[in-house]
Design a protein around this motif. Structure first.
Motif, PDB file in Angstrom:
ATOM      1  N   ALA A 255      54.776  75.178  -2.994  1.00  0.00           N
ATOM      2  CA  ALA A 255      54.127  75.842  -1.845  1.00  0.00           C
ATOM      3  C   ALA A 255      53.477  75.130  -0.702  1.00  0.00           C
ATOM      4  O   ALA A 255      53.403  75.496   0.284  1.00  0.00           O
ATOM      5  CB  ALA A 255      53.023  76.811  -2.795  1.00  0.00           C
ATOM      6  N   ALA A 256      52.757  74.016  -1.346  1.00  0.00           N
ATOM      7  CA  ALA A 256      52.079  73.341  -0.404  1.00  0.00           C
ATOM      8  C   ALA A 256      53.230  72.669   0.614  1.00  0.00           C
ATOM      9  O   ALA A 256      52.633  72.466   1.978  1.00  0.00           O
ATOM     10  CB  ALA A 256      51.315  72.057  -1.019  1.00  0.00           C
ATOM     11  N   LEU A 280      68.210  77.721  -0.270  1.00  0.00           N
ATOM     12  CA  LEU A 280      67.324  76.850  -1.232  1.00  0.00           C
ATOM     13  C   LEU A 280      66.996  77.614  -2.462  1.00  0.00           C
ATOM     14  O   LEU A 280      66.971  76.941  -3.672  1.00  0.00           O
ATOM     15  CB  LEU A 280      66.365  75.945  -0.438  1.00  0.00           C
ATOM     16  N   LEU A 281      66.482  79.040  -2.329  1.00  0.00           N
ATOM     17  CA  LEU A 281      65.804  79.458  -3.404  1.00  0.00           C
ATOM     18  C   LEU A 281      67.124  79.730  -4.412  1.00  0.00           C
ATOM     19  O   LEU A 281      67.001  79.578  -5.515  1.00  0.00           O
ATOM     20  CB  LEU A 281      65.639  80.852  -2.872  1.00  0.00           C
ATOM     21  N   GLY A 301      63.363  72.319  -9.923  1.00  0.00           N
ATOM     22  CA  GLY A 301      63.686  73.830  -9.707  1.00  0.00           C
ATOM     23  C   GLY A 301      62.598  74.388  -9.269  1.00  0.00           C
ATOM     24  O   GLY A 301      62.602  75.286  -8.345  1.00  0.00           O
ATOM     25  N   VAL A 302      61.445  74.478 -10.057  1.00  0.00           N
ATOM     26  CA  VAL A 302      60.355  75.106  -9.783  1.00  0.00           C
ATOM     27  C   VAL A 302      59.734  74.729  -8.399  1.00  0.00           C
ATOM     28  O   VAL A 302      59.181  75.853  -7.683  1.00  0.00           O
ATOM     29  CB  VAL A 302      59.208  75.072 -11.001  1.00  0.00           C
ATOM     30  N   VAL A 303      59.643  73.542  -8.215  1.00  0.00           N
ATOM     31  CA  VAL A 303      59.177  73.010  -6.832  1.00  0.00           C
ATOM     32  C   VAL A 303      59.998  73.632  -5.710  1.00  0.00           C
ATOM     33  O   VAL A 303      59.492  74.140  -4.794  1.00  0.00           O
ATOM     34  CB  VAL A 303      59.207  71.526  -6.675  1.00  0.00           C
ATOM     35  N   LEU A 304      61.235  73.754  -5.871  1.00  0.00           N
ATOM     36  CA  LEU A 304      62.225  74.068  -4.807  1.00  0.00           C
ATOM     37  C   LEU A 304      62.025  75.380  -4.670  1.00  0.00           C
ATOM     38  O   LEU A 304      61.900  76.028  -3.476  1.00  0.00           O
ATOM     39  CB  LEU A 304      63.691  73.605  -5.113  1.00  0.00           C
ATOM     40  N   PHE A 307      58.665  76.304  -3.021  1.00  0.00           N
ATOM     41  CA  PHE A 307      58.617  76.048  -1.326  1.00  0.00           C
ATOM     42  C   PHE A 307      59.417  77.273  -0.540  1.00  0.00           C
ATOM     43  O   PHE A 307      58.938  77.540   0.429  1.00  0.00           O
ATOM     44  CB  PHE A 307      59.350  74.714  -1.189  1.00  0.00           C
ATOM     45  N   ALA A 308      60.566  77.474  -1.166  1.00  0.00           N
ATOM     46  CA  ALA A 308      61.566  78.623  -0.535  1.00  0.00           C
ATOM     47  C   ALA A 308      60.747  79.950  -0.336  1.00  0.00           C
ATOM     48  O   ALA A 308      60.797  80.432   0.653  1.00  0.00           O
ATOM     49  CB  ALA A 308      62.773  78.778  -1.210  1.00  0.00           C
ATOM     50  N   VAL A 309      60.165  80.340  -1.395  1.00  0.00           N
ATOM     51  CA  VAL A 309      59.313  81.407  -1.479  1.00  0.00           C
ATOM     52  C   VAL A 309      58.305  81.611  -0.425  1.00  0.00           C
ATOM     53  O   VAL A 309      58.166  82.536   0.535  1.00  0.00           O
ATOM     54  CB  VAL A 309      58.975  81.991  -2.810  1.00  0.00           C
TER      55      VAL A 309
END
Length: 397
Positions: A255-256, A280-281, A301-304, A307-309
Motif C-alpha cells: 500500500a505504501a 497486476l491484481l 503476492g500480498v505486497v502486489l 499495491f494494486a488495490v
C-alpha cells in the motif's frame, strides 16, 4: 486549504475508524471459539461490520453534503466507540455481531473525512491529499492485523475492541479542538441528496462503472484478508494470531508503494493506473496461492495485491471527486457502498471456498473477482461522467 498536520489527524481518524471493522480478522478463530460460533459462521461475523458499513454509506455519508462535516466526524467517532465497546463486552455471537454492525454503521466517518479533504484541496493537490488520507485507511485495514494479532495473543480478542473504543474517543476530541466548523454555504434537503445519489447509480454509466470496479476490487481484497488466517492457522504452519497479524506488514509495504497513485492521478493518468493495476491484481493471485514449502511467494503476492488495490482505490476517488465536486460526499458514499458489498461478498465466499476445497479455491475466487473488475474497466474506459445535476438548495440558514 488543509495543512499537513490536519491531514495527519484525518488519516489517523480513517485508520482507527476502519480498524474497528477489520479488527476481527486476525483474531477470528479465537473470537469465534469464545463466542460459541462454528467455523462456517465466522464469515458472517466478519460480514456484520460490512453490512453496517453499507447502511452507513447509503444513509449517513450523504449528510456530509448537508451538515457541518466537523460535527459529523466527531459524532460518528463517538458512536463508533460505542459499537466497539459493545463488541468488547459481548456475551455471545449475536451481541458481538450487533456491536460490529453499529461500529460499521458509524465507521463511515472515513468517507466524510475523504470528502472534507477533497472539498478543501486545490485541484493540483486533490489527488495527493486524498492519497495521504486514504493511506490511513489502508494502514488501518492492514495495521490492525499486526496490532490486533499481538493484543489478541497477549490480552485476548476483547482487548482489541476496548483499545479501539478509547482511540475513537480521543480522536473525536482532537478533531473537535483542531478543525474549524465546516458549514455548508447552502442547505440542500436530505431527501434530495439521497435521490441524487440514487440517480448516480441508475443513470450515470461513468459512476456505475467505477462502482462495479470497486465492488469486484474489494471482493478480491476481502477474499484474501478475510480468509488468510485460515490456511496460516492450519497445518503445516499453525501460526498464532500474532504471527498471522504480521502478514499485515506485507500489505502495508504494498500500500505504501502505491502512495504515488495520487500524484499520477493529479497528472491525468488515473484511467491508465486503474487498468494496469487491475491486471497486476489478477497476477498477484498466482503467487498468493502458494503456501508451501515456504511463504515467500505468498508474501510477494500480498505486497502486489495491496499495491494494486490502493492504486485503483485512490484513482477512483480522485476521478469521482473531480467529476462531482458539488456532491462529493454523496458520490464517495455511494461509491463506497459498492466497496462494502464487495468486501462482504469476499468475506463470506472465501470461507465457503476454503471449507469446500482449501486455499487454492479461495485464491481462484479472488483472481476471478480481479478479472471481472478488469473486464468492467476495459468496457467502460472511455465513458465520461454525465452532467452534474445538483439538487436545488435552499437559502443558507
Amino acid at each position: 486549504m488543509i495543512r499537513r498536520g490536519g491531514l495527519v489527524v484525518l488519516a489517523s481518524v480513517c485508520a482507527v475508524a476502519v480498524s474497528t471493522i477489520y479488527a476481527i480478522q486476525p483474531v477470528l478463530k479465537t473470537a469465534g471459539s469464545d463466542l460459541g460460533l462454528t467455523e462456517g459462521a465466522l464469515g458472517w461475523l466478519v460480514a456484520a461490520g460490512q453490512f453496517g458499513y453499507l447502511a452507513g454509506l447509503v444513509l449517513l455519508v450523504p449528510l456530509g453534503d448537508v451538515f457541518n462535516r466537523r460535527t459529523l466526524i466527531v459524532g460518528h467517532l463517538m458512536l463508533t466507540a460505542t459499537g466497539a465497546a459493545i463488541t468488547a463486552v459481548a456475551p455471545g455471537g449475536a451481541i458481538a455481531a450487533a456491536g460490529m454492525a453499529i461500529t460499521g454503521l458509524f465507521a463511515v466517518v472515513v468517507q466524510i473525512a475523504v470528502a472534507y479533504v477533497a472539498a478543501n484541496s486545490s485541484p493540483g493537490e486533490r489527488g495527493r491529499n486524498i492519497g495521504t488520507v486514504t493511506a490511513g485507511v489502508v494502514a488501518g485495514i492492514l495495521g490492525i492485523r499486526v496490532v490486533g494479532g499481538a493484543l489478541g495473543d497477549a490480552l485476548g480478542w476483547r482487548a482489541v475492541y476496548a483499545v479501539l473504543a478509547v482511540l475513537c474517543v480521543g480522536l473525536a476530541l482532537t478533531v473537535r479542538i483542531t478543525f474549524q466548523p465546516d458549514v455548508r454555504l447552502a442547505k440542500t434537503p436530505y431527501p434530495s441528496v439521497l435521490a441524487a445519489a440514487g440517480r448516480l447509480v441508475v443513470t450515470d454509466r461513468f459512476f456505475l462503472s467505477r462502482g462495479l470496479i470497486a465492488f469486484f476490487l474489494f471482493a478480491s481484497f476481502g477474499t484474501l484478508w478475510s480468509g488468510l488466517a485460515l490456511p496460516l492457522g492450519a497445518a503445516p504452519w499453525q501460526f498464532g494470531t500474532t504471527t498471522i497479524g504480521l502478514f499485515g506488514l506485507a500489505g502495508l509495504v504494498g500500500a505504501a508503494g502505491a502512495s504515488r497513485a495520487g500524484l499520477w492521478a493529479d497528472a491525468g493518468r488515473a484511467q491508465a493506473v486503474t487498468g494496469w493495476s487491475l491486471a497486476l491484481l489478477a497476477v498477484s493471485w498466482i503467487l498468493t496461492m502458494h503456501t508451501t514449502p515456504t511463504l515467500w511467494m505468498l508474501i510477494a503476492g500480498v505486497v502486489l495485491l495491496d499495491f494494486a488495490v490502493q492504486a485503483v482505490h485512490v484513482s477512483n476517488q480522485h476521478l469521482l471527486t473531480a467529476a462531482y465536486p458539488e456532491r462529493s460526499s454523496s458520490a464517495i458514499g455511494t461509491y463506497m457502498a459498492f466497496y462494502s458489498l464487495g468486501s462482504a461478498l469476499g468475506a463470506v465466499t472465501t470461507t465457503w471456498a476454503y471449507t469446500a476445497a482449501g486455499w487454492q479455491a479461495s485464491c481462484l475466487l479472488g483472481a476471478a473477482y480481479a478479472v471481472a473488475a478488469l473486464i468492467v474497466w476495459t468496457l467502460a474506459r472511455n465513458t465520461t461522467a454525465a452532467p452534474c445535476a445538483v439538487p436545488a438548495a435552499t437559502e443558507p440558514a
